[in-house]
Design an enzyme around this catalytic site. Structure first.
Site, PDB file in Angstrom:
ATOM      1  N   ASP A   1      -8.709  14.292 -24.111  1.00  0.00           N
ATOM      2  CA  ASP A   1      -8.628  12.875 -23.757  1.00  0.00           C
ATOM      3  C   ASP A   1      -7.991  12.151 -24.945  1.00  0.00           C
ATOM      4  OD1 ASP A   1      -9.067  10.164 -23.403  1.00  0.00           O
ATOM      5  OD2 ASP A   1     -11.068  10.407 -22.557  1.00  0.00           O
TER       6      ASP A   1
ATOM      7  N   TYR B   1       0.871  -1.175   0.000  1.00  0.00           N
ATOM      8  CA  TYR B   1       0.000   0.000   0.000  1.00  0.00           C
ATOM      9  C   TYR B   1       0.904   1.219   0.000  1.00  0.00           C
ATOM     10  CZ  TYR B   1      -4.971  -0.849   0.519  1.00  0.00           C
ATOM     11  OH  TYR B   1      -6.290  -1.133   0.274  1.00  0.00           O
TER      12      TYR B   1
ATOM     13  N   THR C   1      -4.838   6.661 -21.467  1.00  0.00           N
ATOM     14  CA  THR C   1      -4.627   5.334 -20.895  1.00  0.00           C
ATOM     15  C   THR C   1      -3.312   4.797 -21.460  1.00  0.00           C
ATOM     16  OG1 THR C   1      -6.027   4.433 -22.633  1.00  0.00           O
ATOM     17  CG2 THR C   1      -7.027   4.709 -20.474  1.00  0.00           C
TER      18      THR C   1
ATOM     19  N   LYS D   1      -3.345   1.216 -24.673  1.00  0.00           N
ATOM     20  CA  LYS D   1      -3.795   1.192 -26.066  1.00  0.00           C
ATOM     21  C   LYS D   1      -2.581   1.454 -26.966  1.00  0.00           C
ATOM     22  CE  LYS D   1      -8.502   2.542 -24.812  1.00  0.00           C
ATOM     23  NZ  LYS D   1      -8.627   3.264 -23.569  1.00  0.00           N
TER      24      LYS D   1
ATOM     25  N   ARG E   1      -2.324  -1.693 -18.125  1.00  0.00           N
ATOM     26  CA  ARG E   1      -3.614  -1.009 -18.002  1.00  0.00           C
ATOM     27  C   ARG E   1      -3.467   0.136 -17.012  1.00  0.00           C
ATOM     28  NH1 ARG E   1      -7.639  -3.922 -20.547  1.00  0.00           N
ATOM     29  NH2 ARG E   1      -9.068  -2.250 -20.013  1.00  0.00           N
TER      30      ARG E   1
ATOM     31  N   GLU F   1      -0.569   4.781  -0.136  1.00  0.00           N
ATOM     32  CA  GLU F   1      -1.434   5.961  -0.282  1.00  0.00           C
ATOM     33  C   GLU F   1      -0.628   7.237  -0.075  1.00  0.00           C
ATOM     34  OE1 GLU F   1      -4.618   5.096   2.384  1.00  0.00           O
ATOM     35  OE2 GLU F   1      -5.492   3.656   0.992  1.00  0.00           O
TER      36      GLU F   1
HETATM   37  N1  DSN Z   1     -13.279   0.772 -23.638  1.00  0.00           N
HETATM   38  C1  DSN Z   1     -12.359   1.669 -24.294  1.00  0.00           C
HETATM   39  C2  DSN Z   1     -12.367   1.512 -25.773  1.00  0.00           C
HETATM   40  O1  DSN Z   1     -12.677   0.420 -26.221  1.00  0.00           O
HETATM   41  O2  DSN Z   1     -12.062   2.440 -26.490  1.00  0.00           O
HETATM   42  C3  DSN Z   1     -12.591   3.057 -23.904  1.00  0.00           C
HETATM   43  O3  DSN Z   1     -12.741   3.144 -22.531  1.00  0.00           O
END
Ligand code: DSN
Length: 412
Positions: free
Chosen positions: A192, A46, A218, A221, A227, A48
């Protein structure tokens, strides 16, 4: 149930991933070193709080790791401040909203069917209970963002926050135009770049850090990492962003993911990563062209990114049926709304595919050519189960040529 049962299921999933093509546009294969960090003993801790200001003892190593991740991501994007703790993109977006908005404030964001994201104040998100949202869309003629329409809506609606970006918009976004609209109307700008962060790192998409108050993305991707989410912002917002993440909207950070993020940011700064992203876009353009030649309709008539949105409008099928047909052939995709969709989220008129995963595996032009035949066949004959099962043999053969992890992921 014995714990072995789950470990066996993980083996089954590994086999499934190796034998099928993942064309879900939001997924990718991280480097093996990232996966290792991600499932390491650092997750036992942990921690925090933030670097040097934790609520637990024994966080010396955690501090070093998070410090490296923060420094690297700031350098990568040219940002003044970074918070690497958000567990996901939705958490990152929520923290930005909670840091600057009061209940009842207004958000202007892209409509979900036009490429936006649920966390941008869509009626199904928790943000919709707190804030009032108006959506902008795209031009009906070309499927692209109509910046003049965004401007008119911003003048009329007077939002406190404008959000640029989303999850199924296949084209580049002009963040400078959004900045101008925000300056004219007094709104904060959140960009975003969940999907396009890797393209920004590679210099193949405009960098929103030059224009935005806040940037979220994120890491799993186009960044090809673990993740998780990240928030970038100017120093003047650092304190309120950090507070909104922890303790505002999250508890303990996921140290293993942060360790994976640190490695991901190191890799994203290399020439090899830039070449990988270049190939991702090239493959997307090749696939778009081949699909169009086979009579498949593509939203916006092409793509500037890894995302290809197939329109099934004016056909007698829907995204759900095509997604199922493709799965029978060993190709993973997802049904998706398209602009001005007359269908429903469960049976929309689109199918979203992407080239991140297949490029990571090193698929060649010839492989993409074969995939284009299978995808166009599925679009035209989704009911032909035998035809799809027959094509699965071709997909499995291609996959065998391009293992995901057998070469220790040396190849990007
Ligand atoms: N679920 C993601 C996507 O497929 O683009 C976005 O959060």
């Amino acid at each position: 149930m014995r714990p072995d049962k789950i470990l066996n299921l993980l083996k089954e999933e590994e086999k499934r991933q190796e034998e099928t093509v993942n064309m879900v546009a939001s997924e990718n294969y991280p480097d093996m070193r990232i996966l290792k960090a991600y499932s390491s003993i650092i997750s036992n801790r942990y921690s925090e709080g933030y670097v040097g200001k934790r609520y637990y003892a024994g966080t010396k190593v955690v501090d070093k790791i998070e410090g490296i991740a923060v420094d690297k991501v700031k350098r990568l994007f040219g940002s003044e401040h970074a918070n690497v703790q958000p567990h996901s993109g939705t958490q990152a977006n929520m923290a930005v909203m909670m840091s600057i908005l009061k209940p009842g404030d207004r958000i202007l964001s892209m409509d979900l069917a036009c490429g936006g994201h649920i966390s941008h104040g869509n009626r199904l998100s928790i943000a919709a209970n707190l804030f009032k949202t108006m959506h902008y869309g795209v031009d009906k003629k070309n499927g692209r963002i109509d910046y003049e329409d965004v401007r008119k809506k911003a003048i009329k609606f007077k939002p406190s926050l404008i959000i640029a970006g989303g999850s199924s918009y296949p084209r580049g976004i002009d963040f400078k135009k959004f900045r101008d609209i925000c300056d004219e109307t007094g709104a904060y700008l959140l960009c975003d770049i969940a999907h396009t962060a890797g393209l920004v790192c590679a210099g193949l998409h405009q960098n929103p850090c030059d224009f935005a108050d806040f940037v979220t993305f994120t890491t799993h991707k186009s960044m090809k990492g673990p993740r998780g989410g990240v928030i970038l912002c100017k120093d003047k917002y650092a304190k309120q962003i950090d507070r909104a993440v922890f303790p505002g909207t999250q508890g303990g950070s996921l140290n293993s993911n942060i360790a994976g993020k640190a490695i991901c940011f190191e890799i994203a700064a290399t020439g090899r990563f830039k070449r990988y992203i270049k190939r991702v876009i090239q493959n997307s353009r090749i696939l778009c062209r081949l699909l169009k030649e086979r009579g498949v309709n593509i939203v916006t008539n092409g793509s500037d990114t890894h995302i290809i949105l197939i329109s099934l409008e004016n056909t007698n099928t829907n995204g759900h049926a095509v997604q199922e047909a493709l799965e029978k052939a060993g190709i993973m995709s997802n049904k998706n709304l398209i602009p001005f969709d007359k269908g429903s989220p469960k049976k929309p008129s689109g199918i979203r595919i992407g080239t991140l995963g297949l490029t990571s595996r090193g698929f060649t032009k010839k492989d993409i050519h074969r995939l284009s035949e299978i995808i166009s066949y599925a679009v035209k004959n989704p009911e032909d189960e035998d035809g799809m099962i027959k094509r699965k043999k071709i997909v499995t053969k291609i996959c065998k040529k391009h293992p995901i992890y057998k070469r220790n992921n040396k190849k990007c």
